[in-house]
Design an enzyme around this catalytic site. Structure first.
Site, PDB file in Angstrom:
ATOM      1  CD  GLU A 276      35.730   1.962  73.046  1.00 27.71           C
ATOM      2  OE1 GLU A 276      36.580   1.216  73.594  1.00 27.71           O
ATOM      3  OE2 GLU A 276      34.570   1.622  72.833  1.00 27.71           O
ATOM      4  CB  CYS A 310      36.415  -2.086  75.771  1.00 30.46           C
ATOM      5  SG  CYS A 310      35.143  -0.815  75.783  1.00 30.46           S
TER       6      CYS A 310
END
Length: 508
Positions: A276, A310
């Protein structure tokens, strides 16, 4: 229980000191290997600092590859037994861990705030969010089902069974030190894997507190191991976790650049990978949008964790007819709603950036843009009167391609607003970067919603919504934003091997 004391003052001191010790009971300053709390083999340590004032909270072991080998071997030995447990047993174990995390939520939130800097309100939100993954996977553990296949011949039976892949290495970041661990560990344990966790050097205390609660929940020795590493040993330990053949799956959350390094290092053993990685989320507001809601969504999406997420909105694209209205309301909202300071203060909404390199990068990006003609609407400087790692919420317009901030993932409290003319134009700009984690857009046109959602090159989309993460949803990106998905019913997939059985020559 208490010794007799000579006066009330002495009694008060003892009572208060006892409360402090109890309150700090989840603070651990050793690593966890094979069910034991241990120092590093070479007895070296590193400081864990509070980013609000850089005060030292405690010291933890600076573990190296020798310590890590012990953890890997412990995970292998534990896997031989743990992989044979029933789904019900693993479900009960996760549920016990979840119950303890709920019971200790406030203490976990305080530890998180101290080492990460985010406000206590945000930390409480993360703890609740992180706990939910363990609850979810405690239930998903009992739904890891195989398949019965239709055989091409009448004397055969075909089936698929699912087995735990093996010991898992989990490398987690500092921006969500609780949730990034729980959504990885929850899935791994549900599948029957054992774990070696390497938390960020900035935020190891949350990981160690979770390890203590896992121990209290009854996890067998070696099922969860936690290696703490400082800057000196971090790269070599990460490399070992990638290259050691005992580790069969690596799950990493962090930057795309580091993810590419780990990807290469895992190639020698053909590990399963769950990555990720970085994002550069577009936030698009069309003319037909509800601007009040779009501004509220932008506040949550951009400034959560002081912009250090993020999935933060990174490139704002506002259509011409509503640009000025959005800009004015956005700045007003920033000025009214954001209160920066020590996260433990009840009045604080946003804390500092995590470290000096982070604030230096933000400052350089903003100064470069202004020097090349960008327009500054608010913010644009450090808040040294609060602390050396605080930076004002900042809004820039008139940013052009020659500015360093133009297509960068900012990872801080800086919003860059661009105008756009039409749908095709903004989609081309939104998809112009090599990453694709999250994207957001606001529209009240149903046809436009489906068109834009299909064309945005990201793994997750918020339509008229700025906060999209939840346990039930599959979290992950496309392009250079990573591989695999976390959370949801798909979160266990990376920790499972599919085994096909063909049983032949059956006499019916």
């Amino acid at each position: 229980m208490w010794k007799r004391v000579s006066n009330f003052a002495e009694l008060s001191w003892k009572l208060n000191n006892h409360k402090i010790i109890r309150k700090m009971s989840l603070i651990r300053n050793q690593g966890l290997i094979n069910g034991e709390w241990v120092s590093s083999i070479n007895s070296e340590t590193f400081n864990v600092e509070n980013p609000v004032d850089q005060s030292i909270i405690t010291q933890v072991p600076d573990m190296n590859i020798d310590d890590t080998k012990l953890a890997i071997n412990a995970s292998k030995i534990a896997f031989d037994k743990f992989s044979k447990t029933t789904a019900k047993e693993r479900s009960d174990l996760l549920r016990s861990w979840y119950n303890l995390m709920v019971k200790n939520s406030e203490q976990l939130a305080e530890i998180l705030t101290k080492e990460n800097g985010k406000s206590l309100a945000e930390s409480r939100g993360e703890i609740k969010y992180g706990n939910s993954f363990v609850e979810w996977f405690s239930e998903e553990a009992r739904r890891i089902n195989g398949e019965i296949l239709q055989a091409p011949m009448n004397n055969r039976e075909l089936m698929i069974i699912k087995r735990p892949i093996g010991p898992a290495a989990l490398i987690t970041p500092w921006n969500f030190p609780h949730a990034m661990i729980t959504r990885k560990v929850g899935a791994a344990i549900a599948a029957g894997c054992t774990c070696v966790i390497k938390p960020s050097e900035e935020t190891p205390l949350t990981a160690l507190a979770l390890g203590k609660l896992a121990q209290d929940a009854g996890f067998p020795p070696g099922v969860i191991n936690i290696i703490t590493t400082g800057p000196k040993n971090s790269a070599s330990v990460g490399k070992l976790l990638c290259e050691d053949p005992i580790i069969r799956v690596l799950s990493f959350t962090g930057s795309t650049n580091v993810g590419k390094i780990l990807y290469k290092q895992c190639s020698s053993t053909i590990k399963r990978l769950s990555l990720e990685l970085g994002g550069n989320a577009p936030y698009i507001v069309f003319n037909n949008s509800n601007i009040e809601l779009a501004v509220n969504g932008a506040m949550a999406c951009k400034f959560r964790n002081t912009g250090q997420t993020c999935v933060s909105a990174n490139r704002f694209y506002i259509q011409n007819n509503v640009f000025d209205e959005f800009l004015n309301k956005f700045i007003q909202k920033i000025n009214n709603d954001i209160k920066m300071g020590d996260g433990l203060s009840s009045s604080t909404t946003h804390g500092p950036l995590i470290k000096k390199s982070q604030i230096d990068n933000i400052e350089n990006l903003v100064n470069d843009a202004i020097s090349k003609g960008a327009k500054l609407h608010c913010g644009g400087k450090r808040l040294n009167n609060i602390g050396s790692l605080f930076y004002e919420p900042t809004v820039l317009t008139d940013v052009t391609e020659n500015m360093n901030i133009y297509d960068r993932e900012i990872f801080g409290p800086v919003a860059v607003l661009h105008r756009f003319d039409n749908e095709d134009d903004v989609l081309k700009k939104a998809n112009s970067v090599p990453v694709g984690l999250a994207g957001y857009f606001w529209s009240n046109d149903v046809s436009q919603i489906f068109r834009v959602a299909r064309k945005l090159e990201v793994g997750m989309i918020g339509v008229n919504e700025g906060l999209i993460s939840c346990t039930e949803a599959a979290f992950g990106g496309v392009k250079e934003s990573g591989l695999g998905r976390e959370g949801s019913s798909h979160g266990i997939d990376d920790f499972i091997d599919i085994k096909y059985l063909c049983i032949g020559n059956i006499q019916y």
